[in-house]
Design an enzyme around this catalytic site. Structure first.
Site, mmCIF file in Angstrom:
data_model
loop_
_atom_site.group_PDB
_atom_site.id
_atom_site.type_symbol
_atom_site.label_atom_id
_atom_site.label_comp_id
_atom_site.label_asym_id
_atom_site.label_seq_id
_atom_site.Cartn_x
_atom_site.Cartn_y
_atom_site.Cartn_z
ATOM 1 N N GLU A 1 4.147 -3.512 2.537
ATOM 2 C CA GLU A 1 3.051 -4.251 1.885
ATOM 3 C C GLU A 1 2.402 -3.427 0.777
ATOM 4 O O GLU A 1 2.550 -2.206 0.710
ATOM 5 C CB GLU A 1 1.970 -4.620 2.911
ATOM 6 C CG GLU A 1 2.131 -6.008 3.517
ATOM 7 C CD GLU A 1 1.823 -7.123 2.524
ATOM 8 O OE1 GLU A 1 1.461 -6.821 1.370
ATOM 9 O OE2 GLU A 1 1.961 -8.295 2.903
ATOM 10 N N ASP B 1 3.353 -15.502 0.134
ATOM 11 C CA ASP B 1 2.957 -14.190 0.639
ATOM 12 C C ASP B 1 2.282 -13.409 -0.485
ATOM 13 O O ASP B 1 1.497 -13.960 -1.230
ATOM 14 C CB ASP B 1 4.178 -13.469 1.220
ATOM 15 C CG ASP B 1 3.835 -12.555 2.383
ATOM 16 O OD1 ASP B 1 2.835 -11.813 2.273
ATOM 17 O OD2 ASP B 1 4.542 -12.563 3.395
#
Length: 296
Positions: A17, A210
């Site tokens: 991430e 996302d």
């Protein structure tokens, strides 16, 4: 669209991430959330470094001399880490009061003025609990040691990004029951979003929304999780192109490289896929924007 996609290194993150390009080091930094690890990769030397973190970090942002990290219990900062050395003990910038104990920060980044924005979520996404919030940390919040809740009723906040002029804020909820990207008018003086409207209904496109980034043309790039794609949408919400990533679950993207013309894409590890959890580099034919530094 077919693009030349290269893998960076051999690491596999559980949930890769928050890739952030550090121009001063010519290096990409990102986090493995469940691995509680901060990673870096230098574009010229190819050197890869990893530092253990005291908590899971959902997103990171550059400061003047290091990094801010939104973790499980708040926002922390640390000086710029050194290769081969342990991470300097982190300092708490702000505390968050979660609705329940099994929550953490997820996606986030700085706005163009240097305020740090980050969303929270319940760890067990199968519950579909709309207890997540989007928080803002600015200089006042850092002095008071608190983040300010601005938007609530979120399940899995994601896709946070800002237009080149900073006057539009984007936010998604990637939970299967939402799959929506919203746009807001953004007051750059007060750091206040308003006039929320649907920007993209991702039910009409492959993948769940996302992590995201905005390029120099103001187009919005978002990872299509479960579809192995990264989509580019124009400022009016029209799908412009899609780039295939060689793993089903791309997680977040960011522009970097010496010319800001490389799109870096992190991903999520799944069973029986040797490329899942890897970080990729793509040349999409457009340039991005420098990532702002947190001002506190």
């Amino acid at each position: 669209m077919h693009a030349n996609v290269e893998r960076i290194g051999t690491m596999q993150c559980g949930v890769g991430e928050s890739p952030v390009w550090h121009a001063g080091e010519q290096a990409l930094y990102w986090t493995d959330i469940p691995g509680s690890t901060l990673w870096s990769w230098n574009v010229f030397s190819g050197q890869i470094n990893a530092w253990a973190l005291p908590e899971m970090a959902g997103c990171i942002a550059m400061t003047g001399n290091g990094w801010a990290m939104a973790m499980e219990t708040g926002v922390f900062c640390t000086p710029q880490p050194r290769a081969g050395a342990e991470l300097t003990p982190v300092e708490r910038l702000a505390t968050v009061e979660h609705a329940r104990p099994d929550m953490r920060f997820n996606d986030g980044r700085c706005d163009r003025q240097g305020r740090f924005w980050a969303g929270t979520m319940v760890l067990d996404t199968s519950l579909g609990a709309p207890l997540g919030k989007l928080y803002r940390l600015d200089a006042d919040g850092a002095r008071n040691g608190r983040v300010e809740s601005v938007i609530d009723d979120l399940i899995v906040p994601n896709g946070l990004a800002f237009s080149p002029d900073g006057k539009t804020m984007y936010l998604s909820d990637s939970h299967a029951s939402r799959q929506t990207v919203w746009a807001f008018d953004y007051d750059i003086d007060s750091g206040t979003p308003h006039n929320r409207r649907v920007f993209i209904d991702m039910n009409a496109h492959p993948g769940r929304p996302d992590g995201a980034a905005v390029d120099a043309d103001g187009c919005y790039w978002i990872c299509g999780n479960d579809a192995g794609l990264v989509h580019r949408f124009t400022p009016d919400g029209r799908l412009d192109r899609s780039i295939a990533i060689p793993t089903p679950k791309p997680a977040m993207c960011a522009f970097g490289g010496p010319g800001l013309d490389t799109l870096f894409v992190t991903s999520i590890r799944i069973d029986n896929d040797p490329l899942s959890g890897a970080t990729f580099a793509v040349r999409p034919g457009v340039t991005g924007l420098a990532e702002p530094v947190l001002h506190i």
